[in-house]
Design a protein around this motif. Structure first.
Motif, PDB file in Angstrom:
ATOM      1  N   VAL A   1      73.612 -73.442 -79.340  1.00 26.72           N
ATOM      2  CA  VAL A   1      73.815 -72.277 -80.199  1.00 26.72           C
ATOM      3  C   VAL A   1      75.280 -72.055 -80.567  1.00 26.72           C
ATOM      4  CG1 VAL A   1      71.770 -71.089 -79.327  1.00 26.72           C
ATOM      5  CG2 VAL A   1      73.991 -70.691 -78.229  1.00 26.72           C
ATOM      6  N   ASP A   2      76.180 -72.811 -79.947  1.00 27.41           N
ATOM      7  CA  ASP A   2      77.602 -72.622 -80.242  1.00 27.41           C
ATOM      8  C   ASP A   2      78.319 -73.932 -79.978  1.00 27.41           C
ATOM      9  OD1 ASP A   2      80.045 -71.431 -80.819  1.00 27.41           O
ATOM     10  OD2 ASP A   2      80.354 -70.723 -78.763  1.00 27.41           O
ATOM     11  N   VAL A   3      79.165 -74.335 -80.918  1.00 29.94           N
ATOM     12  CA  VAL A   3      79.906 -75.592 -80.787  1.00 29.94           C
ATOM     13  C   VAL A   3      81.331 -75.369 -81.255  1.00 29.94           C
ATOM     14  CG1 VAL A   3      80.101 -77.981 -81.559  1.00 29.94           C
ATOM     15  CG2 VAL A   3      77.842 -77.017 -81.106  1.00 29.94           C
ATOM     16  N   GLU A   4      82.296 -75.843 -80.475  1.00 27.11           N
ATOM     17  CA  GLU A   4      83.689 -75.753 -80.916  1.00 27.11           C
ATOM     18  C   GLU A   4      83.889 -76.681 -82.114  1.00 27.11           C
ATOM     19  OE1 GLU A   4      86.215 -77.012 -77.728  1.00 27.11           O
ATOM     20  OE2 GLU A   4      85.256 -78.966 -77.530  1.00 27.11           O
ATOM     21  N   ASP A   5      84.695 -76.233 -83.082  1.00 27.77           N
ATOM     22  CA  ASP A   5      84.968 -77.102 -84.223  1.00 27.77           C
ATOM     23  C   ASP A   5      86.107 -78.060 -83.877  1.00 27.77           C
ATOM     24  OD1 ASP A   5      87.363 -75.661 -84.496  1.00 27.77           O
ATOM     25  OD2 ASP A   5      86.537 -74.344 -86.035  1.00 27.77           O
TER      26      ASP A   5
ATOM     27  N   PRO B   1      65.071 -70.985 -84.116  1.00 26.73           N
ATOM     28  CA  PRO B   1      66.242 -71.487 -83.395  1.00 26.73           C
ATOM     29  C   PRO B   1      67.499 -71.614 -84.256  1.00 26.73           C
ATOM     30  CG  PRO B   1      64.298 -72.691 -82.701  1.00 26.73           C
ATOM     31  CD  PRO B   1      63.867 -71.811 -83.842  1.00 26.73           C
ATOM     32  N   ARG B   2      67.377 -72.137 -85.471  1.00 30.49           N
ATOM     33  CA  ARG B   2      68.564 -72.284 -86.323  1.00 30.49           C
ATOM     34  C   ARG B   2      69.168 -70.929 -86.664  1.00 30.49           C
ATOM     35  NH1 ARG B   2      67.672 -73.638 -91.067  1.00 30.49           N
ATOM     36  NH2 ARG B   2      65.418 -73.355 -91.093  1.00 30.49           N
ATOM     37  N   HIS B   3      68.299 -69.958 -86.919  1.00 27.35           N
ATOM     38  CA  HIS B   3      68.785 -68.613 -87.230  1.00 27.35           C
ATOM     39  C   HIS B   3      69.434 -67.982 -86.000  1.00 27.35           C
ATOM     40  CE1 HIS B   3      65.826 -68.043 -90.856  1.00 27.35           C
ATOM     41  NE2 HIS B   3      66.572 -69.118 -90.954  1.00 27.35           N
ATOM     42  N   ALA B   4      68.819 -68.184 -84.830  1.00 27.48           N
ATOM     43  CA  ALA B   4      69.387 -67.636 -83.603  1.00 27.48           C
ATOM     44  C   ALA B   4      70.778 -68.210 -83.346  1.00 27.48           C
ATOM     45  CB  ALA B   4      68.467 -67.918 -82.418  1.00 27.48           C
ATOM     46  N   ALA B   5      70.931 -69.519 -83.609  1.00 29.18           N
ATOM     47  CA  ALA B   5      72.242 -70.140 -83.425  1.00 29.18           C
ATOM     48  C   ALA B   5      73.269 -69.527 -84.375  1.00 29.18           C
ATOM     49  CB  ALA B   5      72.140 -71.640 -83.656  1.00 29.18           C
TER      50      ALA B   5
ATOM     51  N   TYR C   1      77.885 -61.449 -96.556  1.00 30.95           N
ATOM     52  CA  TYR C   1      77.437 -61.639 -95.179  1.00 30.95           C
ATOM     53  C   TYR C   1      76.436 -60.556 -94.780  1.00 30.95           C
ATOM     54  CZ  TYR C   1      77.936 -61.162 -90.059  1.00 30.95           C
ATOM     55  OH  TYR C   1      77.706 -61.013 -88.721  1.00 30.95           O
ATOM     56  N   ALA C   2      76.722 -59.300 -95.137  1.00 36.88           N
ATOM     57  CA  ALA C   2      75.842 -58.183 -94.767  1.00 36.88           C
ATOM     58  C   ALA C   2      74.477 -58.298 -95.421  1.00 36.88           C
ATOM     59  CB  ALA C   2      76.494 -56.856 -95.151  1.00 36.88           C
ATOM     60  N   ASP C   3      74.388 -58.990 -96.550  1.00 35.73           N
ATOM     61  CA  ASP C   3      73.095 -59.174 -97.221  1.00 35.73           C
ATOM     62  C   ASP C   3      72.345 -60.390 -96.679  1.00 35.73           C
ATOM     63  OD1 ASP C   3      73.452 -56.976 -98.900  1.00 35.73           O
ATOM     64  OD2 ASP C   3      74.601 -58.151-100.338  1.00 35.73           O
ATOM     65  N   LEU C   4      73.079 -61.353 -96.123  1.00 33.51           N
ATOM     66  CA  LEU C   4      72.430 -62.531 -95.575  1.00 33.51           C
ATOM     67  C   LEU C   4      71.724 -62.230 -94.251  1.00 33.51           C
ATOM     68  CD1 LEU C   4      72.001 -65.665 -95.451  1.00 33.51           C
ATOM     69  CD2 LEU C   4      74.137 -65.733 -94.142  1.00 33.51           C
ATOM     70  N   VAL C   5      72.392 -61.498 -93.361  1.00 33.56           N
ATOM     71  CA  VAL C   5      71.894 -61.309 -92.000  1.00 33.56           C
ATOM     72  C   VAL C   5      70.474 -60.744 -91.953  1.00 33.56           C
ATOM     73  CG1 VAL C   5      72.260 -59.995 -89.871  1.00 33.56           C
ATOM     74  CG2 VAL C   5      74.174 -61.202 -90.939  1.00 33.56           C
ATOM     75  N   PRO C   6      70.115 -59.724 -92.763  1.00 32.91           N
ATOM     76  CA  PRO C   6      68.747 -59.195 -92.671  1.00 32.91           C
ATOM     77  C   PRO C   6      67.653 -60.190 -93.052  1.00 32.91           C
ATOM     78  CG  PRO C   6      70.198 -57.619 -93.761  1.00 32.91           C
ATOM     79  CD  PRO C   6      70.942 -58.915 -93.679  1.00 32.91           C
TER      80      PRO C   6
ATOM     81  N   ASP D   1      78.561 -85.387 -79.307  1.00 35.52           N
ATOM     82  CA  ASP D   1      78.375 -84.812 -80.639  1.00 35.52           C
ATOM     83  C   ASP D   1      77.245 -83.797 -80.549  1.00 35.52           C
ATOM     84  OD1 ASP D   1      78.555 -84.284 -83.314  1.00 35.52           O
ATOM     85  OD2 ASP D   1      77.487 -86.100 -83.950  1.00 35.52           O
ATOM     86  N   LEU D   2      77.560 -82.577 -80.171  1.00 35.58           N
ATOM     87  CA  LEU D   2      76.542 -81.559 -79.931  1.00 35.58           C
ATOM     88  C   LEU D   2      75.886 -81.134 -81.248  1.00 35.58           C
ATOM     89  CD1 LEU D   2      78.416 -79.321 -77.334  1.00 35.58           C
ATOM     90  CD2 LEU D   2      76.642 -81.033 -76.885  1.00 35.58           C
ATOM     91  N   PRO D   3      74.542 -81.158 -81.310  1.00 37.21           N
ATOM     92  CA  PRO D   3      73.824 -80.813 -82.553  1.00 37.21           C
ATOM     93  C   PRO D   3      73.545 -79.313 -82.651  1.00 37.21           C
ATOM     94  CG  PRO D   3      72.278 -81.669 -80.948  1.00 37.21           C
ATOM     95  CD  PRO D   3      73.629 -81.658 -80.272  1.00 37.21           C
ATOM     96  N   LEU D   4      74.379 -78.590 -83.327  1.00 36.95           N
ATOM     97  CA  LEU D   4      74.247 -77.140 -83.423  1.00 36.95           C
ATOM     98  C   LEU D   4      72.895 -76.759 -84.024  1.00 36.95           C
ATOM     99  CD1 LEU D   4      75.714 -74.393 -83.097  1.00 36.95           C
ATOM    100  CD2 LEU D   4      76.494 -74.644 -85.455  1.00 36.95           C
ATOM    101  N   GLY D   5      72.168 -75.884 -83.312  1.00 34.95           N
ATOM    102  CA  GLY D   5      70.910 -75.359 -83.803  1.00 34.95           C
ATOM    103  C   GLY D   5      69.714 -76.261 -83.594  1.00 34.95           C
ATOM    104  N   ASP D   6      69.920 -77.423 -82.991  1.00 36.65           N
ATOM    105  CA  ASP D   6      68.815 -78.361 -82.788  1.00 36.65           C
ATOM    106  C   ASP D   6      68.318 -78.319 -81.343  1.00 36.65           C
ATOM    107  OD1 ASP D   6      68.953 -79.162 -85.375  1.00 36.65           O
ATOM    108  OD2 ASP D   6      69.953 -81.080 -84.973  1.00 36.65           O
ATOM    109  N   PRO D   7      67.019 -78.583 -81.151  1.00 39.86           N
ATOM    110  CA  PRO D   7      66.506 -78.708 -79.784  1.00 39.86           C
ATOM    111  C   PRO D   7      67.151 -79.903 -79.083  1.00 39.86           C
ATOM    112  CG  PRO D   7      64.719 -78.418 -81.365  1.00 39.86           C
ATOM    113  CD  PRO D   7      65.956 -78.695 -82.162  1.00 39.86           C
ATOM    114  N   VAL D   8      67.420 -79.777 -77.802  1.00 37.98           N
ATOM    115  CA  VAL D   8      68.022 -80.854 -77.028  1.00 37.98           C
ATOM    116  C   VAL D   8      67.384 -80.890 -75.641  1.00 37.98           C
ATOM    117  CG1 VAL D   8      70.273 -80.744 -78.193  1.00 37.98           C
ATOM    118  CG2 VAL D   8      69.854 -79.313 -76.175  1.00 37.98           C
TER     119      VAL D   8
END
Length: 504
Positions: A436-440, A314-318, A302-307, A478-485
């Protein structure tokens, strides 16, 4: 009622509801005035004279409560540096202990407040302004008592040695983050703090690399910022943090890690602790990455992915927004105080930093830092930790938990007020945004069970609008995580401090 009056009225009501103090008791103000007039309490002689060190402060625009001033140099310029040294970090911290008498009126009041609270129409400071914005603040061109850290680093940015002493310092310049970034980008080596600012980038990058090696991570999620307008109202903006802010933060983290090492060696202190992420939360984050189309190989930490992510995408921000919930349950762990066993308790490391860590760099704005600083000063001087510190240590975690929770609730409610005010009267309109956030499914099933709903109930999440810069609850089939709406505003109530959108 005009918009400005609506917001200020709502903020005043919020402060009454949460019992946020509007001023300091007369006894506190009188004690503060007296201690400034008398030149401090227990300051004494024996402070090292560091007035020739060209410290600079780096803070948001308009800040007057300046806790920290820094100066960096190469170890070759310091004849006292040990073998293998590459850099010397000088970090002066406001010496609040020089102005607050243990057991006095100021001391009692700051234990009630715990931390400075911020609002767009004013601050609720931890200490009276005559201290926090005056005699104790590291303002430029003023002689000030300080707890002066000297942290020696090797060529990789690892700590070789760290000490802290009481000193007298004189900051040479007050910089904003924008000014510091501009000077660094221009390669400035002249003027107050010039060369040190270039080293700030070099050392900051080294410390970020060491953080990743430890498994720690610094998330660069755009900050929602309240912006005053000329007409007296407030707007909102999402502001990406500057690299200089991250480098500056690494100096504070470095000092906190050094303080924790001193406390561990001395068997007494107070750590800022954060447990490791729950494996279920990590699995959820991996599912989020797949849903967003972000490549996260199983062998990549995880620590190597974030940078590798860019919060402007938008997808990264989500994803980064979801990642902020990965580490939860921060607390303070005190040890070695009156009635406590010496030695660090198990599980007292800070998982997001990847190290043991202590708060010592913001004593004007956070109560616990004064105690951490006093512990380190005593340990470095080879003296006993003061009895008043030992007596207070066991109760500090409860005090900071209580006041920290209030601060978080207050700051979130303030944003809710401004968001509702910006959108009031626009119900039914559609806005561009990104979910940017959706309950599972598990979270939705538990919620529906609590609420007595059926499986066809709408999914809930969070949407971030493009304009205005609002982050708010959203519902949809059906909320589309990371997509424009296109999100429809259903409710905007200033009185209830509530905004609600739907999608679809």
């Amino acid at each position: 009622m005009d918009p400005a009056a609506t917001v200020t009225g709502a903020l005043a009501a919020l402060r009454r509801e949460m019992e946020i103090p509007e001023s300091f008791p007369a006894a506190v103000l009188a004690e503060a005035e007296a201690v400034v007039r008398d030149g401090g309490v227990g300051v004494g002689d024996g402070r090292v004279d560091l007035r020739d060190v060209p410290f600079v402060t780096i803070d948001p625009p308009g800040s007057m409560d300046l806790d920290q001033a820094l100066h960096l140099e190469r170890a070759g310029d310091d004849p006292a540096a040990p073998a293998g040294a590459a850099f010397v970090v000088h970090y002066a911290i406001a010496d609040v202990g020089a102005f607050v008498a243990p057991g006095g009126a100021i001391d009692a009041e700051v234990h009630e407040r715990g931390t400075t609270l911020y609002a767009p129409d004013g601050r609720t400071p931890l200490h009276p302004a005559v201290l926090s914005e005056g005699a104790a603040s590291l303002l430029p061109d003023e002689e000030r008592p300080a707890a002066a850290w000297r942290v020696v680093l090797d060529a990789r940015g690892e700590i070789l040695d760290a000490t802290v002493r009481r000193a007298v310092v004189r900051s040479t310049r007050r910089l904003t983050y924008d000014e510091a970034q501009a000077a660094i980008d221009a390669g400035a080596s002249e003027g107050a703090g010039g060369a040190a600012l270039l080293l700030l980038r070099e050392v900051g990058e080294l410390r970020l690399a060491r953080e990743r090696e430890r498994g720690g991570v610094s998330l660069e999620v755009p900050e929602q910022e309240i912006v005053p307008r000329d007409d007296g109202t407030f707007g909102l903006a999402f502001r990406s943090t500057l690299p200089a802010e991250g480098w500056n933060a690494q100096i504070s983290l470095l000092t906190g890690i050094a303080a924790a090492r001193l406390m561990r060696a001395g068997g007494v202190g107070v750590f800022r602790a954060l447990p490791e992420a729950d494996p279920r939360d990590l699995a959820r984050l991996r599912r989020t990455a797949r849903a967003l189309g972000i490549d996260w190989p199983r062998e990549t930490a995880y620590a190597d992915l974030v940078p590798t992510l860019d919060s402007r995408v938008p997808r990264h921000a989500a994803f980064l927004n979801e990642a902020t919930s990965l580490f939860r349950g921060a607390s303070y762990e005190a040890f070695g105080g009156t009635g406590q066993e010496p030695g660090v308790p198990d599980g007292a490391a800070h998982a997001a930093i990847g190290a043991e860590y202590a708060h010592v760099t913001a004593p004007l704005r956070r109560l616990v830092d004064r105690y951490g600083t006093e512990v380190c000063l005593a340990l470095c001087a080879g003296e006993d930790v003061p009895r008043w510190v030992l007596d207070a240590l066991p109760g500090l975690p409860r005090t900071m938990a209580r006041t920290g929770q209030r601060a978080g609730s207050y700051e979130r409610a303030i944003v809710d007020v401004v968001e509702a005010a910006l959108l009031s009267g626009r119900e039914g309109e559609e806005f561009d945004g990104v979910v940017v956030d959706v309950e599972d499914d598990r979270e939705r099933d538990r919620r529906l069970e609590r609420e007595g709903g059926d499986a066809s109930g709408a999914q809930r999440g969070q949407v971030v609008l493009t304009d205005p810069a609002v982050r708010a609850p959203v519902e949809g089939a059906d909320l589309p995580l990371g997509d424009p709406v296109r999100a429809t505003l259903r409710e905007a109530s200033v009185a209830e401090r509530r905004v609600r959108f739907t999608v679809g």
